[in-house]
Write a protein that holds these residues in place. Structure first.
Motif, PDB file in Angstrom:
ATOM      1  N   ASP A  95      -6.548  -4.054  -1.246  1.00 32.19           N
ATOM      2  CA  ASP A  95      -7.837  -4.630  -1.613  1.00 32.19           C
ATOM      3  C   ASP A  95      -7.686  -5.632  -2.758  1.00 32.19           C
ATOM      4  O   ASP A  95      -6.987  -5.398  -3.737  1.00 32.19           O
ATOM      5  CB  ASP A  95      -8.850  -3.538  -1.990  1.00 32.19           C
ATOM      6  CG  ASP A  95      -8.282  -2.474  -2.906  1.00 32.19           C
ATOM      7  OD1 ASP A  95      -7.469  -1.662  -2.422  1.00 32.19           O
ATOM      8  OD2 ASP A  95      -8.609  -2.474  -4.102  1.00 32.19           O
ATOM      9  N   LYS A 153       0.807  -1.227   0.000  1.00 33.26           N
ATOM     10  CA  LYS A 153       0.000   0.000   0.000  1.00 33.26           C
ATOM     11  C   LYS A 153       0.836   1.272   0.000  1.00 33.26           C
ATOM     12  O   LYS A 153       0.460   2.276  -0.610  1.00 33.26           O
ATOM     13  CB  LYS A 153      -0.966  -0.014   1.191  1.00 33.26           C
ATOM     14  CG  LYS A 153      -2.006   1.069   1.081  1.00 33.26           C
ATOM     15  CD  LYS A 153      -3.164   0.906   2.034  1.00 33.26           C
ATOM     16  CE  LYS A 153      -4.185   1.984   1.745  1.00 33.26           C
ATOM     17  NZ  LYS A 153      -4.627   2.671   2.946  1.00 33.26           N
ATOM     18  N   ASN A 200     -20.491   0.393   3.813  1.00 30.43           N
ATOM     19  CA  ASN A 200     -21.110   0.327   2.479  1.00 30.43           C
ATOM     20  C   ASN A 200     -22.199   1.381   2.291  1.00 30.43           C
ATOM     21  O   ASN A 200     -23.128   1.201   1.509  1.00 30.43           O
ATOM     22  CB  ASN A 200     -21.705  -1.065   2.206  1.00 30.43           C
ATOM     23  CG  ASN A 200     -20.759  -2.182   2.605  1.00 30.43           C
ATOM     24  OD1 ASN A 200     -20.996  -2.864   3.604  1.00 30.43           O
ATOM     25  ND2 ASN A 200     -19.682  -2.341   1.877  1.00 30.43           N
ATOM     26  N   TYR A 212     -13.575   3.909  -1.413  1.00 32.05           N
ATOM     27  CA  TYR A 212     -12.937   3.436  -0.169  1.00 32.05           C
ATOM     28  C   TYR A 212     -13.715   3.938   1.053  1.00 32.05           C
ATOM     29  O   TYR A 212     -13.839   3.232   2.056  1.00 32.05           O
ATOM     30  CB  TYR A 212     -11.474   3.896  -0.091  1.00 32.05           C
ATOM     31  CG  TYR A 212     -10.517   3.074  -0.945  1.00 32.05           C
ATOM     32  CD1 TYR A 212     -10.548   1.674  -0.937  1.00 32.05           C
ATOM     33  CD2 TYR A 212      -9.562   3.696  -1.748  1.00 32.05           C
ATOM     34  CE1 TYR A 212      -9.658   0.924  -1.715  1.00 32.05           C
ATOM     35  CE2 TYR A 212      -8.667   2.958  -2.529  1.00 32.05           C
ATOM     36  CZ  TYR A 212      -8.720   1.569  -2.508  1.00 32.05           C
ATOM     37  OH  TYR A 212      -7.838   0.840  -3.270  1.00 32.05           O
ATOM     38  N   ARG A 213     -14.255   5.148   0.962  1.00 34.40           N
ATOM     39  CA  ARG A 213     -15.046   5.682   2.086  1.00 34.40           C
ATOM     40  C   ARG A 213     -16.317   4.860   2.274  1.00 34.40           C
ATOM     41  O   ARG A 213     -16.677   4.496   3.391  1.00 34.40           O
ATOM     42  CB  ARG A 213     -15.381   7.163   1.866  1.00 34.40           C
ATOM     43  CG  ARG A 213     -15.981   7.826   3.101  1.00 34.40           C
ATOM     44  CD  ARG A 213     -16.050   9.353   2.959  1.00 34.40           C
ATOM     45  NE  ARG A 213     -14.823   9.881   2.367  1.00 34.40           N
ATOM     46  CZ  ARG A 213     -14.768  10.698   1.323  1.00 34.40           C
ATOM     47  NH1 ARG A 213     -15.875  11.126   0.743  1.00 34.40           N
ATOM     48  NH2 ARG A 213     -13.612  11.111   0.853  1.00 34.40           N
ATOM     49  N   SER A 214     -16.996   4.549   1.186  1.00 37.57           N
ATOM     50  CA  SER A 214     -18.213   3.743   1.295  1.00 37.57           C
ATOM     51  C   SER A 214     -17.902   2.409   1.979  1.00 37.57           C
ATOM     52  O   SER A 214     -18.618   1.966   2.878  1.00 37.57           O
ATOM     53  CB  SER A 214     -18.816   3.502  -0.094  1.00 37.57           C
ATOM     54  OG  SER A 214     -19.884   2.580  -0.004  1.00 37.57           O
ATOM     55  N   ILE A 215     -16.795   1.783   1.548  1.00 39.12           N
ATOM     56  CA  ILE A 215     -16.420   0.477   2.119  1.00 39.12           C
ATOM     57  C   ILE A 215     -16.111   0.614   3.613  1.00 39.12           C
ATOM     58  O   ILE A 215     -16.581  -0.181   4.429  1.00 39.12           O
ATOM     59  CB  ILE A 215     -15.215  -0.108   1.347  1.00 39.12           C
ATOM     60  CG1 ILE A 215     -15.642  -0.516  -0.061  1.00 39.12           C
ATOM     61  CG2 ILE A 215     -14.595  -1.278   2.109  1.00 39.12           C
ATOM     62  CD1 ILE A 215     -14.501  -0.818  -1.010  1.00 39.12           C
ATOM     63  N   SER A 216     -15.345   1.636   3.967  1.00 40.81           N
ATOM     64  CA  SER A 216     -14.924   1.746   5.376  1.00 40.81           C
ATOM     65  C   SER A 216     -16.057   2.239   6.270  1.00 40.81           C
ATOM     66  O   SER A 216     -15.978   2.091   7.490  1.00 40.81           O
ATOM     67  CB  SER A 216     -13.695   2.648   5.503  1.00 40.81           C
ATOM     68  OG  SER A 216     -14.056   3.983   5.236  1.00 40.81           O
ATOM     69  N   GLU A 217     -17.113   2.799   5.678  1.00 39.15           N
ATOM     70  CA  GLU A 217     -18.227   3.297   6.491  1.00 39.15           C
ATOM     71  C   GLU A 217     -19.477   2.446   6.285  1.00 39.15           C
ATOM     72  O   GLU A 217     -20.589   2.956   6.126  1.00 39.15           O
ATOM     73  CB  GLU A 217     -18.477   4.782   6.186  1.00 39.15           C
ATOM     74  CG  GLU A 217     -17.277   5.634   6.592  1.00 39.15           C
ATOM     75  CD  GLU A 217     -17.412   7.115   6.263  1.00 39.15           C
ATOM     76  OE1 GLU A 217     -18.508   7.550   5.842  1.00 39.15           O
ATOM     77  OE2 GLU A 217     -16.399   7.842   6.425  1.00 39.15           O
ATOM     78  N   GLU A 260     -11.518   7.552  -3.863  1.00 40.13           N
ATOM     79  CA  GLU A 260     -11.586   7.860  -2.422  1.00 40.13           C
ATOM     80  C   GLU A 260     -13.014   7.677  -1.901  1.00 40.13           C
ATOM     81  O   GLU A 260     -13.221   7.211  -0.777  1.00 40.13           O
ATOM     82  CB  GLU A 260     -11.071   9.287  -2.138  1.00 40.13           C
ATOM     83  CG  GLU A 260      -9.552   9.369  -2.257  1.00 40.13           C
ATOM     84  CD  GLU A 260      -8.940  10.678  -1.726  1.00 40.13           C
ATOM     85  OE1 GLU A 260      -9.703  11.621  -1.408  1.00 40.13           O
ATOM     86  OE2 GLU A 260      -7.689  10.746  -1.647  1.00 40.13           O
ATOM     87  N   GLN A 264     -18.482  -2.306  -2.101  1.00 40.65           N
ATOM     88  CA  GLN A 264     -18.227  -3.469  -1.252  1.00 40.65           C
ATOM     89  C   GLN A 264     -16.822  -3.999  -1.539  1.00 40.65           C
ATOM     90  O   GLN A 264     -16.332  -3.911  -2.653  1.00 40.65           O
ATOM     91  CB  GLN A 264     -19.232  -4.604  -1.547  1.00 40.65           C
ATOM     92  CG  GLN A 264     -20.691  -4.229  -1.440  1.00 40.65           C
ATOM     93  CD  GLN A 264     -21.195  -3.455  -2.660  1.00 40.65           C
ATOM     94  OE1 GLN A 264     -20.736  -3.662  -3.785  1.00 40.65           O
ATOM     95  NE2 GLN A 264     -22.131  -2.530  -2.454  1.00 40.65           N
ATOM     96  N   GLU A 265     -16.197  -4.586  -0.537  1.00 34.66           N
ATOM     97  CA  GLU A 265     -14.886  -5.206  -0.712  1.00 34.66           C
ATOM     98  C   GLU A 265     -14.974  -6.679  -0.341  1.00 34.66           C
ATOM     99  O   GLU A 265     -15.652  -7.036   0.625  1.00 34.66           O
ATOM    100  CB  GLU A 265     -13.858  -4.505   0.180  1.00 34.66           C
ATOM    101  CG  GLU A 265     -12.473  -5.106   0.057  1.00 34.66           C
ATOM    102  CD  GLU A 265     -11.435  -4.404   0.939  1.00 34.66           C
ATOM    103  OE1 GLU A 265     -11.790  -3.401   1.604  1.00 34.66           O
ATOM    104  OE2 GLU A 265     -10.292  -4.878   0.973  1.00 34.66           O
TER     105      GLU A 265
END
Ligand code: NAD
Length: 338
Positions: free
Chosen positions: A218, A172, A325, A318-323, A315, A205-206
């Motif tokens: 990811d 990363k 979805n 990634y925000r959606s995934i970390s918060e 970005e 989603q991840e």
């Protein structure tokens, strides 16, 4: 008239795609190299007849400012190094091509754009597909509403990574992220040029199925976009599966490219029949387009704003995934639409 290009970073993309393509370009040519690996200096000098005075390393790179043989610096380094070298190139008074993804944060994209603006040099992103006829045909379908309005688009850009788990793409600090940073830009872009709009909303989603191999980045990301004209889009990007396509369903028909984003030959179909063009090196077309933008003022097909827009979307994903979805709004207006 032909502009001199210096490649920075002589890894696989420079070695197997860009340097060979520069043997066929009309408006630019390979004039110099910038490498951190001493052994490559002699190999490249001999293979391409590059004079000693046009060979630089990362330390003395800034003295390229004094070299009139070099008009354009093409940054082909790991993603986290794009901003530093693009900015140093601009400060040396050279036009800049920066590989995709443009950088690893939106803030870095802003810094590159600002450095180029201040230095009065042109900036292009290494988005080769915008110079390529299948992609241009899709953009024409959308512009001329050949199949009506796009209602749904699905885009895949993925390959299965194996082998060295220590490669920079899986680290990363050097890559900024995994599949989404590397291949995601292609699928995000597909949804944008197949609708002609920037998305206004994204959920994502991840998925992780090989955590021992993908320790730091990811592996697989899916995302859903809403577009202002009413279209929806889905994106699949992965370092775990091979996939490469674009499909758009429109109010009066459909079109698809498969493959949609590799080095070609690409292939396409539509409700009006096959889509077919002669294959040419995409990198050759891309670098000639950028050189002719500088020389003759033709359109910049992949400006810095396009790279920045894609980083804003990355970005947001990634925000959606970390918060959890959640749906993340985007306010891009027409940024980067060419
Ligand atoms: P690569 O690993 O083959 O080459 C990377 C180069 O950077 C090597 O020459 C390496 O020596 C050098 N380097 C300098 N510092 C390094 C460090 N700290 N760690 C690792 N390498 C270092 O990678 P590549 O495939 O040539 O990719 C380079 C860039 O080009 C990336 O940004 C990538 O996304 C982009 N790229 C774009 C396309 C495209 O189709 N537009 C295709 C391939 C790669």
């Amino acid at each position: 008239e032909s502009l001199g290009i210096a490649l920075v970073g002589l890894g696989s993309y420079s070695t197997y795609q860009l340097a060979p393509a520069l043997q066929d370009t009309k408006f630019c040519h390979l004039a110099g190299i910038v490498t951190g690996t001493k052994a490559k200096e002699r190999i490249w000098a001999e293979r391409y007849g590059i004079p000693a005075g046009n060979i630089y390393n990362y330390q003395n790179f800034d003295t390229i400012a004094d070299n009139d043989d070099i008009d354009v610096v093409y940054v082909v380094l790991p993603n986290s190094m794009h901003a530093e070298f693009s900015i140093r190139a601009a400060q040396a008074g050279k036009h800049v091509i920066c590989e995709k993804p443009m950088a690893v944060t939106v803030a870095e994209c802003d810094a590159i754009i600002e450095a180029c603006r201040k230095a009065g040099v042109k900036l292009g992103i290494g988005y080769r597909l915008h110079s390529e006829p299948y992609t241009q045909e899709v953009k024409r379908f959308v512009r001329e509403k050949t199949f009506g309005k796009t209602a749904y688009v699905n885009a895949e850009a993925a390959y299965r990574s194996a082998g060295n788990p220590d490669q920079w793409r899986l680290n990363k600090a050097l890559s900024g992220g995994g599949a989404l940073m590397n291949m995601g830009v292609y699928s995000i872009q597909s949804t944008i040029y197949a609708t002609g709009e920037n998305p206004v909303k994204v959920t994502a989603q991840e998925f992780s199925t090989r955590p021992d191999y993908f320790k730091d980045t990811d592996e697989t990301v899916t995302a859903q976009f809403q577009f202002p004209g009413g279209a929806t889009g889905t994106v699949f990007t992965s370092h775990n599966a091979n996939a490469n396509s674009l499909y758009a369903s429109c109010t009066g028909g459909w079109f698809s490219l498969k493959p949609a984003n590799n080095y070609g030959p690409l292939a396409g179909e539509s409700s009006n029949g096959p889509i077919q063009f002669k294959h040419e090196s995409q990198q050759k077309l891309q670098m000639d387009d950028f050189a002719s933008h500088i020389l003759y003022g033709s359109v910049n097909r992949a400006p810095g704003e396009m790279g920045k827009r894609d980083m804003i979307i990355i970005e947001a994903i990634y925000r959606s995934i970390s918060e959890g979805n959640r749906s993340v709004p985007l306010e891009l207006g027409n940024m980067g639409l060419v």
